[in-house]
Design an enzyme around this catalytic site. Sequence first.
Site, PDB file in Angstrom:
ATOM      1  N   CYS A 148       0.738  -1.253   0.169  1.00  0.00           N
ATOM      2  CA  CYS A 148       0.091  -0.100  -0.041  1.00  0.00           C
ATOM      3  C   CYS A 148       0.893   1.489   0.174  1.00  0.00           C
ATOM      4  O   CYS A 148       0.482   2.073  -0.672  1.00  0.00           O
ATOM      5  CB  CYS A 148      -1.245   0.150   1.106  1.00  0.00           C
ATOM      6  SG  CYS A 148      -0.055   0.212   2.656  1.00  0.00           S
ATOM      7  N   HIS A 283      -1.933   1.110   7.259  1.00  0.00           N
ATOM      8  CA  HIS A 283      -2.279   1.267   5.891  1.00  0.00           C
ATOM      9  C   HIS A 283      -2.006   2.346   5.310  1.00  0.00           C
ATOM     10  O   HIS A 283      -2.199   3.354   5.963  1.00  0.00           O
ATOM     11  CB  HIS A 283      -3.633   0.488   5.599  1.00  0.00           C
ATOM     12  CG  HIS A 283      -4.241   0.280   4.295  1.00  0.00           C
ATOM     13  ND1 HIS A 283      -3.227  -0.227   3.370  1.00  0.00           N
ATOM     14  CD2 HIS A 283      -5.461   0.801   3.651  1.00  0.00           C
ATOM     15  CE1 HIS A 283      -4.016  -0.405   2.304  1.00  0.00           C
ATOM     16  NE2 HIS A 283      -5.166   0.205   2.508  1.00  0.00           N
ATOM     17  N   ASN A 303      -8.248   3.958  -2.135  1.00  0.00           N
ATOM     18  CA  ASN A 303      -7.579   2.956  -1.559  1.00  0.00           C
ATOM     19  C   ASN A 303      -7.008   2.227  -2.812  1.00  0.00           C
ATOM     20  O   ASN A 303      -7.257   2.661  -3.521  1.00  0.00           O
ATOM     21  CB  ASN A 303      -8.763   2.042  -0.887  1.00  0.00           C
ATOM     22  CG  ASN A 303      -8.298   1.269   0.100  1.00  0.00           C
ATOM     23  OD1 ASN A 303      -7.058   0.998   0.471  1.00  0.00           O
ATOM     24  ND2 ASN A 303      -9.069   0.519   0.950  1.00  0.00           N
TER      25      ASN A 303
END
Length: 337
Positions: A148, A283, A303
């Site tokens: 990520c 994240h 995302n």
Amino acid sequence: MDFKIFLIFLGIFCEIFAKIELSKEDEERIFEEYAARYNLRRGRTNEVDEMKKNVLRRYKNILQHNELYGKGASSFLETLNEFSYKSNEELKKTSLGFKGNASSNFNDGGIKVPILERNARSSLPSYFNWADHGIVRPVQNQHSCNACYAFAAIGAIEGAACKNLGQCSKLSEQEAMECTNGCDSGWDYEVYQYSTLNYGCTSAAYPYYARNMAHCTAARSRKRVANTRVTGWHNLPPDAETIRYHLFHSGPISMSFYVYENFFSYYSGIYSSTEGSDLMGGHAVLLTGYGTENGIDYWILRNSWGDDWGEKGYFRIRRGINLCNCESWKVSYPIVA
């Protein structure tokens, strides 16, 4: 009826359903519908039993949560999705990827930005989203790779290059993660540091494979993209209004936060409460905008879990209360030349 919409319908309108035990027939039907929807590959009996257990546990939790939404006691909806069959341990290992924790405090070489005086931030519009202005690239999926950090940092580099220099090419997350920390989690600044030495290459030249291809040594032979070299980066303070000011004036921002179990089940609305027995890990995502709905201030974030998750790959999270440490952990954006 779409499986997700059906689940939400039950959660809102069938309050009593969330309070009773499911029959064996109901459990089997729910799991079979889920397995067909997400094309689950069946393995050994114990593996199938574990997947079924995870799906049904989350199914009941989701119904109970969506009942609260139906009563006006929650600002977001949840649903079953591609993550629902996985154990918490598997999710930690495959779907996140930001290192350390929110108490980490070290000098990563970035420029520390001070909190702005109130009169310097009073003229911002009440709603703004860079995704509406053509400089945010489409949602992607990191798949089973804790990368990520590369998607968030590359997104910020792409945004800065497009907004400030008119260079709107899609850059390679594969090269960024492979030449830094791979699928083993990392930091935004590692990608920025790599990008101070190399102009970006396009994702067409080196597409994303969701695994380490061990081809970083070939990076020099790839065609580079002008106006994509990082010359520095700003680390923003834990102040929502300062973050909002720099987002509006400088472009998309890399933001990190703690993920709790119920975040994986997010479907729509303003994420505003954490649930679940586990703090899953860190994240990183791309902050693209902000707004207010029904009196609740929120951030808009892209995302890296594909466009089937959340609001077409985006989500909104409550702004100004440091939910999940999103405003106090690591918030940064690059300087691109």
